[in-house]
Design a protein around this motif. Structure first.
Motif, PDB file in Angstrom:
ATOM      1  N   GLY A  12       0.745  -1.144   0.148  1.00  0.00           N
ATOM      2  CA  GLY A  12      -0.169  -0.017   0.142  1.00  0.00           C
ATOM      3  C   GLY A  12       0.715   1.238  -0.067  1.00  0.00           C
ATOM      4  O   GLY A  12       0.254   2.235   0.601  1.00  0.00           O
ATOM      5  N   GLU A  13       2.092   1.056  -0.597  1.00  0.00           N
ATOM      6  CA  GLU A  13       3.063   2.278  -0.664  1.00  0.00           C
ATOM      7  C   GLU A  13       2.400   3.475  -1.553  1.00  0.00           C
ATOM      8  O   GLU A  13       1.834   3.094  -2.820  1.00  0.00           O
ATOM      9  CB  GLU A  13       4.400   1.915  -1.205  1.00  0.00           C
ATOM     10  N   PRO A  14       2.491   4.810  -1.350  1.00  0.00           N
ATOM     11  CA  PRO A  14       1.888   5.665  -2.153  1.00  0.00           C
ATOM     12  C   PRO A  14       2.667   5.755  -3.645  1.00  0.00           C
ATOM     13  O   PRO A  14       3.848   5.519  -3.490  1.00  0.00           O
ATOM     14  CB  PRO A  14       1.967   7.169  -1.560  1.00  0.00           C
ATOM     15  N   LEU A  15       2.095   5.882  -4.600  1.00  0.00           N
ATOM     16  CA  LEU A  15       2.417   5.946  -5.906  1.00  0.00           C
ATOM     17  C   LEU A  15       3.583   7.007  -6.001  1.00  0.00           C
ATOM     18  O   LEU A  15       4.831   6.739  -6.434  1.00  0.00           O
ATOM     19  CB  LEU A  15       1.486   5.970  -7.052  1.00  0.00           C
ATOM     20  N   ILE A  16       3.029   8.250  -5.937  1.00  0.00           N
ATOM     21  CA  ILE A  16       4.093   9.161  -6.416  1.00  0.00           C
ATOM     22  C   ILE A  16       5.368   9.322  -5.560  1.00  0.00           C
ATOM     23  O   ILE A  16       6.469   9.090  -6.246  1.00  0.00           O
ATOM     24  CB  ILE A  16       3.451  10.705  -6.436  1.00  0.00           C
ATOM     25  N   PRO A  17       5.198   9.016  -4.268  1.00  0.00           N
ATOM     26  CA  PRO A  17       6.706   9.169  -3.535  1.00  0.00           C
ATOM     27  C   PRO A  17       7.492   7.900  -4.006  1.00  0.00           C
ATOM     28  O   PRO A  17       8.862   7.759  -3.846  1.00  0.00           O
ATOM     29  CB  PRO A  17       6.143   8.925  -1.851  1.00  0.00           C
ATOM     30  N   THR A  18       6.898   6.837  -4.086  1.00  0.00           N
ATOM     31  CA  THR A  18       7.393   5.367  -4.293  1.00  0.00           C
ATOM     32  C   THR A  18       8.120   5.660  -5.784  1.00  0.00           C
ATOM     33  O   THR A  18       9.424   5.352  -6.090  1.00  0.00           O
ATOM     34  CB  THR A  18       6.637   4.279  -4.396  1.00  0.00           C
ATOM     35  N   LEU A  19       7.656   6.214  -6.773  1.00  0.00           N
ATOM     36  CA  LEU A  19       8.149   6.629  -7.970  1.00  0.00           C
ATOM     37  C   LEU A  19       9.395   7.339  -7.955  1.00  0.00           C
ATOM     38  O   LEU A  19      10.435   7.325  -8.723  1.00  0.00           O
ATOM     39  CB  LEU A  19       7.082   7.114  -9.074  1.00  0.00           C
ATOM     40  N   ARG A  20       9.205   8.404  -7.206  1.00  0.00           N
ATOM     41  CA  ARG A  20      10.416   9.442  -7.028  1.00  0.00           C
ATOM     42  C   ARG A  20      11.607   8.831  -6.246  1.00  0.00           C
ATOM     43  O   ARG A  20      12.560   8.950  -6.866  1.00  0.00           O
ATOM     44  CB  ARG A  20       9.712  10.380  -6.001  1.00  0.00           C
ATOM     45  N   TYR A  21      11.392   7.845  -5.245  1.00  0.00           N
ATOM     46  CA  TYR A  21      12.453   7.073  -4.563  1.00  0.00           C
ATOM     47  C   TYR A  21      13.045   6.275  -5.944  1.00  0.00           C
ATOM     48  O   TYR A  21      14.399   6.095  -6.024  1.00  0.00           O
ATOM     49  CB  TYR A  21      11.971   6.400  -3.510  1.00  0.00           C
ATOM     50  N   LEU A  22      12.122   5.604  -6.594  1.00  0.00           N
ATOM     51  CA  LEU A  22      12.952   4.785  -7.604  1.00  0.00           C
ATOM     52  C   LEU A  22      13.674   5.388  -8.831  1.00  0.00           C
ATOM     53  O   LEU A  22      14.758   5.230  -8.952  1.00  0.00           O
ATOM     54  CB  LEU A  22      11.492   4.133  -8.358  1.00  0.00           C
ATOM     55  N   ILE A  23      13.094   6.729  -9.077  1.00  0.00           N
ATOM     56  CA  ILE A  23      13.997   7.392 -10.011  1.00  0.00           C
ATOM     57  C   ILE A  23      15.134   8.193  -9.517  1.00  0.00           C
ATOM     58  O   ILE A  23      16.213   8.005 -10.364  1.00  0.00           O
ATOM     59  CB  ILE A  23      13.061   8.414 -10.651  1.00  0.00           C
ATOM     60  N   ALA A  24      15.127   8.460  -8.135  1.00  0.00           N
ATOM     61  CA  ALA A  24      16.231   8.792  -7.693  1.00  0.00           C
ATOM     62  C   ALA A  24      17.337   7.697  -7.449  1.00  0.00           C
ATOM     63  O   ALA A  24      18.346   8.237  -7.942  1.00  0.00           O
ATOM     64  CB  ALA A  24      15.795   9.212  -6.171  1.00  0.00           C
ATOM     65  N   HIS A  25      17.092   6.474  -7.180  1.00  0.00           N
ATOM     66  CA  HIS A  25      18.106   5.482  -7.325  1.00  0.00           C
ATOM     67  C   HIS A  25      18.636   5.274  -8.819  1.00  0.00           C
ATOM     68  O   HIS A  25      19.858   4.825  -8.725  1.00  0.00           O
ATOM     69  CB  HIS A  25      17.429   4.177  -6.830  1.00  0.00           C
ATOM     70  N   LEU A  26      17.693   5.321  -9.617  1.00  0.00           N
ATOM     71  CA  LEU A  26      18.091   5.329 -11.098  1.00  0.00           C
ATOM     72  C   LEU A  26      19.084   6.238 -11.279  1.00  0.00           C
ATOM     73  O   LEU A  26      20.099   6.252 -12.062  1.00  0.00           O
ATOM     74  CB  LEU A  26      16.898   5.167 -12.183  1.00  0.00           C
ATOM     75  N   VAL A  27      18.756   7.601 -11.181  1.00  0.00           N
ATOM     76  CA  VAL A  27      19.478   8.786 -11.235  1.00  0.00           C
ATOM     77  C   VAL A  27      21.009   8.470 -10.691  1.00  0.00           C
ATOM     78  O   VAL A  27      21.971   8.870 -11.336  1.00  0.00           O
ATOM     79  CB  VAL A  27      18.862   9.955 -10.855  1.00  0.00           C
ATOM     80  N   ALA A  28      21.056   8.036  -9.570  1.00  0.00           N
ATOM     81  CA  ALA A  28      22.344   7.931  -8.884  1.00  0.00           C
ATOM     82  C   ALA A  28      23.157   6.930  -9.531  1.00  0.00           C
ATOM     83  O   ALA A  28      24.267   6.805  -9.733  1.00  0.00           O
ATOM     84  CB  ALA A  28      21.885   7.283  -7.271  1.00  0.00           C
ATOM     85  N   LEU A  29      22.472   5.738 -10.200  1.00  0.00           N
ATOM     86  CA  LEU A  29      23.153   4.825 -10.701  1.00  0.00           C
ATOM     87  C   LEU A  29      23.758   5.180 -11.879  1.00  0.00           C
ATOM     88  O   LEU A  29      24.882   4.741 -12.452  1.00  0.00           O
ATOM     89  CB  LEU A  29      22.289   3.484 -10.876  1.00  0.00           C
ATOM     90  N   GLN A  30      22.932   5.828 -12.691  1.00  0.00           N
ATOM     91  CA  GLN A  30      23.512   6.511 -14.051  1.00  0.00           C
ATOM     92  C   GLN A  30      24.388   7.470 -13.741  1.00  0.00           C
ATOM     93  O   GLN A  30      25.511   7.497 -14.653  1.00  0.00           O
ATOM     94  CB  GLN A  30      22.284   7.081 -14.871  1.00  0.00           C
ATOM     95  N   LEU A  31      24.244   8.336 -12.735  1.00  0.00           N
ATOM     96  CA  LEU A  31      25.638   9.328 -12.429  1.00  0.00           C
ATOM     97  C   LEU A  31      26.851   8.540 -12.065  1.00  0.00           C
ATOM     98  O   LEU A  31      27.764   8.944 -12.589  1.00  0.00           O
ATOM     99  CB  LEU A  31      25.015  10.278 -11.201  1.00  0.00           C
ATOM    100  N   GLY A  32      26.699   7.537 -11.407  1.00  0.00           N
ATOM    101  CA  GLY A  32      27.777   6.643 -11.087  1.00  0.00           C
ATOM    102  C   GLY A  32      28.532   6.122 -12.253  1.00  0.00           C
ATOM    103  O   GLY A  32      29.940   6.357 -12.359  1.00  0.00           O
TER     104      GLY A  32
END
Length: 361
Positions: A12-32
């Motif tokens: 039951g996690e909220p969609l927008i915050p969960t999506l924001r966290y997911l994209i933040a991790h993707l951005v971190a990996l791509q920046l790496g």
């Protein structure tokens, strides 16, 4: 991925915050990945002429191998900015912190691949020492001599009718000890293996050498299990052409040389890969079909003085019985206990092949 998505949905996690966290991790990996490529580029600039023939585009491709990486970073960054609910300073601080974390990982060397990944990359790119040795052994030797082995054995049988050589075993038996311990004299390796004669020679002009000679030796293998059971003494003896795979001597010598930096585990891994690669090469060679038998084994050393002869005998008996096994559509049985044939349990499957590192291969 599907399981993780289902778990988030059921939680039951909220969609927008969960999506924001997911994209933040993707951005971190791509920046790496981007920062790692920039670090490599900073070094490769000094080798622009020597390594990349003065081509800056080649240098970029070598440092940033994935062409879609920049597009992925752009899309993820744009989505992250669109979903961010803070001001620009907070967003800039987050990107700065992410970059610092990735640079810290690079500085500490935490991004380096593990030994398994390195071995897998070497195997996939065909850059292992064993791969080159197997191809050299095949192209420079086996491809030349194997098509002539059966003819040589048939000629010897006609000239020596008293020497019994089964039609199914008229092949070159190539010994592949995984320990790479190769004896120059087979009689010293096992007293039950006795030299009988040399087969007819093959003379070729090869690589500038006039009349280079290729030949094989025929050996008499004594079967101790039949000494007291059979009446005819001829049944106690088997005859076959046997020799070691000579590239294994190179692997053993490399493990003894400090310059090669080859330890025992690496030598064992290369020996298994040599066996598997050679088997794959020979299986795809039409001219060598039915002319060889690879005998891979783990050497017991002094624990069993007649281990090698028993190992060869098992292969000889199996070849003799294969015709009947195929007609009856039954699978070949495992080596009998009396032969003391050790199981090749180090990445060796039931088909006598070392298994690849990846399970999906």
């Amino acid at each position: 991925l599907a399981g993780a998505a289902a778990a988030l949905y059921l939680a039951g996690e909220p969609l927008i915050p969960t999506l924001r966290y997911l994209i933040a991790h993707l951005v971190a990996l791509q920046l790496g990945v981007l920062l790692k490529g920039i670090c490599y580029l900073a070094e490769e600039i000094f080798h622009l002429q020597s390594r990349h023939h003065g081509s800056f585009q080649r240098t970029l491709c070598a440092c940033f191998p994935l062409r879609w990486q920049g597009l992925t970073l752009l899309v993820c960054g744009s989505a992250y900015v669109a979903l961010q609910d803070g001001d620009g300073q907070t967003l800039g601080l987050q990107f700065t912190l992410i970059s610092m974390c990735q640079l810290l990982i690079l500085a500490l060397g935490l991004h380096k691949p593990s030994a398994v990944e390195i071995s897998e990359m070497s195997e996939r790119s065909k850059q292992n020492v064993a791969h080159g040795l197997a191809w050299s052994y095949y192209v420079g030797y086996l491809k030349i001599v194997l098509p002539r082995v059966k003819k040589s054995l048939e000629e010897f049988s006609r000239a020596n009718p008293n020497v019994l050589i089964c039609r199914e075993t008229r092949k070159l038996h190539i010994l592949i000890p995984l320990s790479c311990d190769v004896y120059d004299d087979l009689e010293k390796a096992d007293s039950n293996i006795q030299y009988l004669a040399d087969l007819s020679e093959t003379t070729l002009t090869r690589a500038g050498t006039k009349k280079r000679v290729y030949k094989h030796s025929l050996y008499r293998i004594k079967d101790e299990d039949k000494v007291h059971t059979d009446v005819l003494p001829s049944l106690q003896l088997w005859h076959c052409a046997v020799e070691y795979a000579t590239p294994l001597q190179s692997l053993y010598a490399m493990s003894q040389d400090e310059c090669a930096a080859f330890d025992r585990e690496e030598r064992l891994e290369q020996a298994k890969l040599f066996y598997r690669t050679l088997e794959e090469i020979l299986r795809g060679s039409r001219e060598c079909a039915g002319t060889y038998r690879l005998v891979a084994y783990e050497d017991l050393g002094e624990a069993e003085p007649h281990f090698l002869s028993r190992e060869i005998l098992w292969h000889l008996q199996q070849q003799r019985d294969e015709e009947f096994a195929v007609q009856e559509e039954t699978q070949l049985q495992d080596p009998p206990v009396s032969l003391n044939s050790t199981e090749l349990n180090l990445q060796i499957s039931t088909s006598d092949l070392p298994l690849p590192l990846r399970s999906d291969c």
